[in-house]
Write a protein that holds these residues in place. Sequence first.
Motif, PDB file in Angstrom:
ATOM      1  N   SER A   1      37.685  41.239  34.584  1.00 19.34           N
ATOM      2  CA  SER A   1      38.746  42.279  33.087  1.00 19.34           C
ATOM      3  C   SER A   1      40.590  41.231  34.155  1.00 19.34           C
ATOM      4  O   SER A   1      40.801  42.114  33.193  1.00 19.34           O
ATOM      5  CB  SER A   1      38.329  43.332  32.917  1.00 19.34           C
ATOM      6  OG  SER A   1      38.316  44.105  34.271  1.00 19.34           O
ATOM      7  N   GLY A   2      40.355  41.003  35.185  1.00 17.76           N
ATOM      8  CA  GLY A   2      41.809  40.730  35.085  1.00 17.76           C
ATOM      9  C   GLY A   2      42.136  39.277  34.290  1.00 17.76           C
ATOM     10  O   GLY A   2      41.201  39.182  33.508  1.00 17.76           O
ATOM     11  N   PHE A   3      43.098  39.144  34.834  1.00 25.94           N
ATOM     12  CA  PHE A   3      44.474  37.795  33.781  1.00 25.94           C
ATOM     13  C   PHE A   3      44.266  37.046  33.807  1.00 25.94           C
ATOM     14  O   PHE A   3      43.556  36.603  33.367  1.00 25.94           O
ATOM     15  CB  PHE A   3      45.441  38.241  34.363  1.00 25.94           C
ATOM     16  CG  PHE A   3      46.655  37.829  34.418  1.00 25.94           C
ATOM     17  CD1 PHE A   3      46.508  37.162  33.075  1.00 25.94           C
ATOM     18  CD2 PHE A   3      47.378  36.838  35.387  1.00 25.94           C
ATOM     19  CE1 PHE A   3      47.847  35.644  32.770  1.00 25.94           C
ATOM     20  CE2 PHE A   3      48.300  35.682  35.402  1.00 25.94           C
ATOM     21  CZ  PHE A   3      48.684  35.134  34.208  1.00 25.94           C
TER      22      PHE A   3
ATOM     23  N   VAL B   1      30.843  47.507  38.586  1.00 25.23           N
ATOM     24  CA  VAL B   1      30.369  47.524  39.666  1.00 25.23           C
ATOM     25  C   VAL B   1      31.853  48.048  39.833  1.00 25.23           C
ATOM     26  O   VAL B   1      32.987  48.490  39.540  1.00 25.23           O
ATOM     27  CB  VAL B   1      30.891  46.427  40.680  1.00 25.23           C
ATOM     28  CG1 VAL B   1      31.370  46.497  41.984  1.00 25.23           C
ATOM     29  CG2 VAL B   1      29.687  45.609  40.464  1.00 25.23           C
TER      30      VAL B   1
ATOM     31  N   ILE C   1      34.595  47.771  44.248  1.00 24.51           N
ATOM     32  CA  ILE C   1      34.338  47.091  45.639  1.00 24.51           C
ATOM     33  C   ILE C   1      34.699  47.651  47.277  1.00 24.51           C
ATOM     34  O   ILE C   1      33.972  46.878  47.518  1.00 24.51           O
ATOM     35  CB  ILE C   1      34.920  45.719  45.388  1.00 24.51           C
ATOM     36  CG1 ILE C   1      36.462  45.825  45.156  1.00 24.51           C
ATOM     37  CG2 ILE C   1      34.800  45.371  44.042  1.00 24.51           C
ATOM     38  CD1 ILE C   1      36.910  44.196  44.700  1.00 24.51           C
TER      39      ILE C   1
ATOM     40  N   VAL D   1      51.331  33.753  39.168  1.00 25.64           N
ATOM     41  CA  VAL D   1      50.177  33.176  37.836  1.00 25.64           C
ATOM     42  C   VAL D   1      51.481  33.302  36.721  1.00 25.64           C
ATOM     43  O   VAL D   1      51.368  34.814  36.520  1.00 25.64           O
ATOM     44  CB  VAL D   1      49.228  33.747  38.146  1.00 25.64           C
ATOM     45  CG1 VAL D   1      48.729  32.302  36.941  1.00 25.64           C
ATOM     46  CG2 VAL D   1      48.634  33.210  39.797  1.00 25.64           C
TER      47      VAL D   1
HETATM   48  P1  NDP Z   1      45.138  41.811  37.706  1.00 23.11           P
HETATM   49  O1  NDP Z   1      45.051  42.226  38.231  1.00 23.11           O
HETATM   50  O2  NDP Z   1      44.388  41.353  36.257  1.00 23.11           O
HETATM   51  O3  NDP Z   1      42.858  41.390  38.266  1.00 23.11           O
HETATM   52  C1  NDP Z   1      42.538  42.301  38.756  1.00 23.11           C
HETATM   53  C2  NDP Z   1      41.268  41.931  39.113  1.00 23.11           C
HETATM   54  O4  NDP Z   1      40.278  42.787  40.148  1.00 23.11           O
HETATM   55  C3  NDP Z   1      41.081  43.436  37.900  1.00 23.11           C
HETATM   56  O5  NDP Z   1      39.718  42.757  37.320  1.00 23.11           O
HETATM   57  C4  NDP Z   1      40.603  44.355  38.589  1.00 23.11           C
HETATM   58  O6  NDP Z   1      39.699  45.189  37.441  1.00 23.11           O
HETATM   59  C5  NDP Z   1      39.377  44.120  39.583  1.00 23.11           C
HETATM   60  N1  NDP Z   1      39.730  45.385  40.568  1.00 23.11           N
HETATM   61  C6  NDP Z   1      41.303  44.984  41.482  1.00 23.11           C
HETATM   62  N2  NDP Z   1      40.715  46.843  42.477  1.00 23.11           N
HETATM   63  C7  NDP Z   1      39.695  46.824  42.042  1.00 23.11           C
HETATM   64  C8  NDP Z   1      38.388  47.691  42.825  1.00 23.11           C
HETATM   65  N3  NDP Z   1      38.939  48.096  43.745  1.00 23.11           N
HETATM   66  N4  NDP Z   1      36.850  47.792  42.486  1.00 23.11           N
HETATM   67  C9  NDP Z   1      36.588  46.657  41.665  1.00 23.11           C
HETATM   68  N5  NDP Z   1      37.874  45.848  40.811  1.00 23.11           N
HETATM   69  C10 NDP Z   1      39.323  46.259  41.328  1.00 23.11           C
HETATM   70  O7  NDP Z   1      45.114  40.473  38.206  1.00 23.11           O
HETATM   71  P2  NDP Z   1      45.313  39.101  38.644  1.00 23.11           P
HETATM   72  O8  NDP Z   1      44.378  38.572  37.721  1.00 23.11           O
HETATM   73  O9  NDP Z   1      46.242  38.006  38.713  1.00 23.11           O
HETATM   74  O10 NDP Z   1      44.769  38.630  40.665  1.00 23.11           O
HETATM   75  C11 NDP Z   1      43.140  38.482  39.732  1.00 23.11           C
HETATM   76  C12 NDP Z   1      42.677  38.763  41.297  1.00 23.11           C
HETATM   77  O11 NDP Z   1      43.859  36.822  42.006  1.00 23.11           O
HETATM   78  C13 NDP Z   1      43.576  38.513  42.416  1.00 23.11           C
HETATM   79  O12 NDP Z   1      42.709  38.342  43.473  1.00 23.11           O
HETATM   80  C14 NDP Z   1      44.758  38.379  42.653  1.00 23.11           C
HETATM   81  O13 NDP Z   1      44.915  38.927  44.684  1.00 23.11           O
HETATM   82  C15 NDP Z   1      44.830  36.882  43.228  1.00 23.11           C
HETATM   83  N6  NDP Z   1      46.255  36.433  42.985  1.00 23.11           N
HETATM   84  C16 NDP Z   1      47.047  36.350  41.695  1.00 23.11           C
HETATM   85  C17 NDP Z   1      48.618  36.210  41.687  1.00 23.11           C
HETATM   86  C18 NDP Z   1      48.728  36.211  40.539  1.00 23.11           C
HETATM   87  O14 NDP Z   1      50.508  35.927  40.542  1.00 23.11           O
HETATM   88  N7  NDP Z   1      48.204  37.121  39.003  1.00 23.11           N
HETATM   89  C19 NDP Z   1      48.365  35.094  42.620  1.00 23.11           C
HETATM   90  C20 NDP Z   1      47.741  35.136  44.346  1.00 23.11           C
HETATM   91  C21 NDP Z   1      46.578  35.732  44.367  1.00 23.11           C
HETATM   92  P3  NDP Z   1      40.349  45.640  37.039  1.00 23.11           P
HETATM   93  O15 NDP Z   1      41.140  45.535  35.368  1.00 23.11           O
HETATM   94  O16 NDP Z   1      39.587  47.111  36.291  1.00 23.11           O
HETATM   95  O17 NDP Z   1      41.270  46.982  37.165  1.00 23.11           O
END
Ligand code: NDP
Length: 343
Positions: free
Chosen positions: A9-11, A57, A60, A198
Amino acid sequence: TKVLLTGGSGFIAAHILDQLLKKGHSIVTTVRSEEKAKKIREAYPDKTQDQLAIVIVPDIAQPGAFDEAVKIPGLEVVLHTASPFHFKAKDPKTELIDPAVNGTTGILKAIVKSAPSVRRVVITSSFAAIMDEAHLSDPNVTYTEKSWNPVTIDEIHRSPATAYRASKTLAEKAAWEFVNNKANGAKFDLVTVNPPIVFGPVIHYLSSLESINTSNERLVQLAQGHWKNGAPPSPGAYLYVDVRDVAAAHIKGGLEIPEAGGHRLFTTAGYYSNKEIADIVRKNFPEYSDRLPAEDNHAGALPPKDQRYGFDNSETKKLLGIEWITLEKSITDTIKSLKALGA
Ligand code: NDP
């Protein structure tokens, strides 16, 4: 190829999922709640359970969180993106460090125990694990794939940014230590993707302006007029990359380039500044002109060369062969996607 993608679900992960499905791979993705699972399922109504399966999950940080999720027959590649990315933690140890570090070591242990067919694991690390806060304006420092942030757990109360950077550094270190220690019995190799900030379009079925991902927050603020009196400074954050390139790097690094094994992929298109972002929006979105700083307002400009760090990601460029998306395209496409959300 059968792929497990955590944090679907993350970006960034939403783009990885989309690109993987377009390439015909078979994916299991994890999310925290049924609500998010439903949104993903509804976005891909034509996919069978074998093409796209979703597993819940919830947290984590918990030991054994991935023990069941990795039990996928024929699983070959794991892309672990889930990790908290925000600056809102009240308790950085439990809200940032634990999910980042336990999530990473937890999934590696679970693969060793229950997923012997996995040949490669890709972990989304960050430029946060490369840079050193003490040298952000130091022109004598050149960050490369070999650089490591020296931050330690004792420094996590310095600032929310330090705590986040520590979470990424400690998690990535733990991953390399795990695979390099033969006693752990890993039969797979490791790749990390280390992007700086990003930008890029958000996937609409998952997003709203109120809950925009951290790295696009500034663009929502710009679109809402908060930069009118000048673009904000962004100390140390002078490198960017587009989300579609980051997603492609995970897929190339995980599935398509065998020689990527053992490498840190320092994915960046180069320098940017908030001032340049404002100029791009002014040029391409005249309807926002009354919300933007004047063209001759130089707030938020890139510091001159002798006041910022250098970088060299030629190893990554050679391995991946990606033509990085330009800042103009990245910002223009992001603003378009935010407009579609009502910005
Ligand atoms: P998002 O916040 O959109 O994504 C984070 C993801 O991690 C989501 O799917 C979130 O779930 C999940 N998550 C966070 N905490 C937990 C937890 N405790 N248990 C289960 N799931 C969890 O951010 P991004 O897509 O930007 O980030 C994705 C990855 O990229 C991360 O590892 C981040 O550190 C890394 N990153 C991002 C950068 C950026 O500029 N965007 C730069 C460098 C690295 P939920 O959707 O439910 O919140």
